[in-house]
Design an enzyme around this catalytic site. Sequence first.
Site, short mmCIF file in Angstrom:
data_model
loop_
_atom_site.label_atom_id
_atom_site.label_comp_id
_atom_site.label_asym_id
_atom_site.label_seq_id
_atom_site.Cartn_x
_atom_site.Cartn_y
_atom_site.Cartn_z
N ASP A 124 -25.49 93.33 11.74
CA ASP A 124 -24.40 92.41 12.07
C ASP A 124 -24.36 91.26 11.05
OD1 ASP A 124 -22.81 91.77 15.02
OD2 ASP A 124 -22.93 90.16 13.53
N ASN A 166 -19.61 94.85 24.53
CA ASN A 166 -18.56 93.96 25.00
C ASN A 166 -17.25 94.75 25.05
OD1 ASN A 166 -20.36 91.76 24.98
ND2 ASN A 166 -19.97 91.37 22.81
N HIS A 199 -18.40 99.56 19.75
CA HIS A 199 -19.70 99.31 19.13
C HIS A 199 -20.68 98.83 20.18
CE1 HIS A 199 -17.22 95.67 18.85
NE2 HIS A 199 -18.33 94.97 18.98
N HIS A 223 -24.14 96.61 20.46
CA HIS A 223 -25.06 95.69 19.80
C HIS A 223 -26.48 96.07 20.21
CE1 HIS A 223 -21.97 92.43 18.97
NE2 HIS A 223 -21.33 93.11 19.90
P1 AMP Z 1 -17.87 91.92 19.54
O1 AMP Z 1 -17.65 90.47 19.80
O2 AMP Z 1 -18.69 92.59 20.58
O3 AMP Z 1 -16.58 92.64 19.26
O4 AMP Z 1 -18.77 92.00 18.25
C1 AMP Z 1 -18.28 92.11 16.95
C2 AMP Z 1 -19.45 91.87 16.05
O5 AMP Z 1 -19.10 92.33 14.76
C3 AMP Z 1 -19.86 90.41 15.89
O6 AMP Z 1 -21.21 90.25 16.25
C4 AMP Z 1 -19.63 90.12 14.40
O7 AMP Z 1 -20.59 89.25 13.88
C5 AMP Z 1 -19.71 91.51 13.82
N1 AMP Z 1 -18.99 91.72 12.56
C6 AMP Z 1 -17.69 91.44 12.30
N2 AMP Z 1 -17.36 91.85 11.06
C7 AMP Z 1 -18.49 92.42 10.54
C8 AMP Z 1 -18.79 93.03 9.30
N3 AMP Z 1 -17.88 93.14 8.32
N4 AMP Z 1 -20.05 93.51 9.10
C9 AMP Z 1 -20.98 93.39 10.07
N5 AMP Z 1 -20.75 92.83 11.27
C10 AMP Z 1 -19.52 92.35 11.51
#
Ligand code: AMP
Length: 113
Positions: free
Chosen positions: A30, A86, A99, A101
Amino acid sequence: MSDCIFCKIANGEIPSQMAYEDDRIAVFHDLEPQAPVHVLMVPKKHIASLDAAEAEDSALLGHILTTVKKVAAELGLENGYRLVCNCGQDGLQTVQHLHFHLLGKRQMSWPPG
Ligand code: AMP
Ligand code: ZN
């Protein structure tokens, strides 16, 4: 999905710090880690959210879940970890590609915010 950032990461169009990859899933670190280890496990197939998954995706979802322990072991999460998905607006999903986490290497608390 041509404009989906996680599709682009999963197919290598956008570089990422990849922790694990096979023919069906990609696991990358992340950008804004919330724990010493924080990776995102995504299907290579575009599925917008857990809510958008269909019965035909069952094997793919099962594959993600049964790969968690392998990735956790490779990342040294021998003391345990947390898996979070989420979903939607109330779940605070910000990227519209399914996704999970995987977080670890610190003591978690409960309830989540
Ligand atoms: P969510 O809020 O569950 O949709 O999580 C999205 C996650 O994606 C967040 O923790 C962000 O920090 C992560 N994120 C967004 N863009 C990228 C990226 N280009 N590479 C890695 N992580 C990302
Ligand atoms: Zn996508």
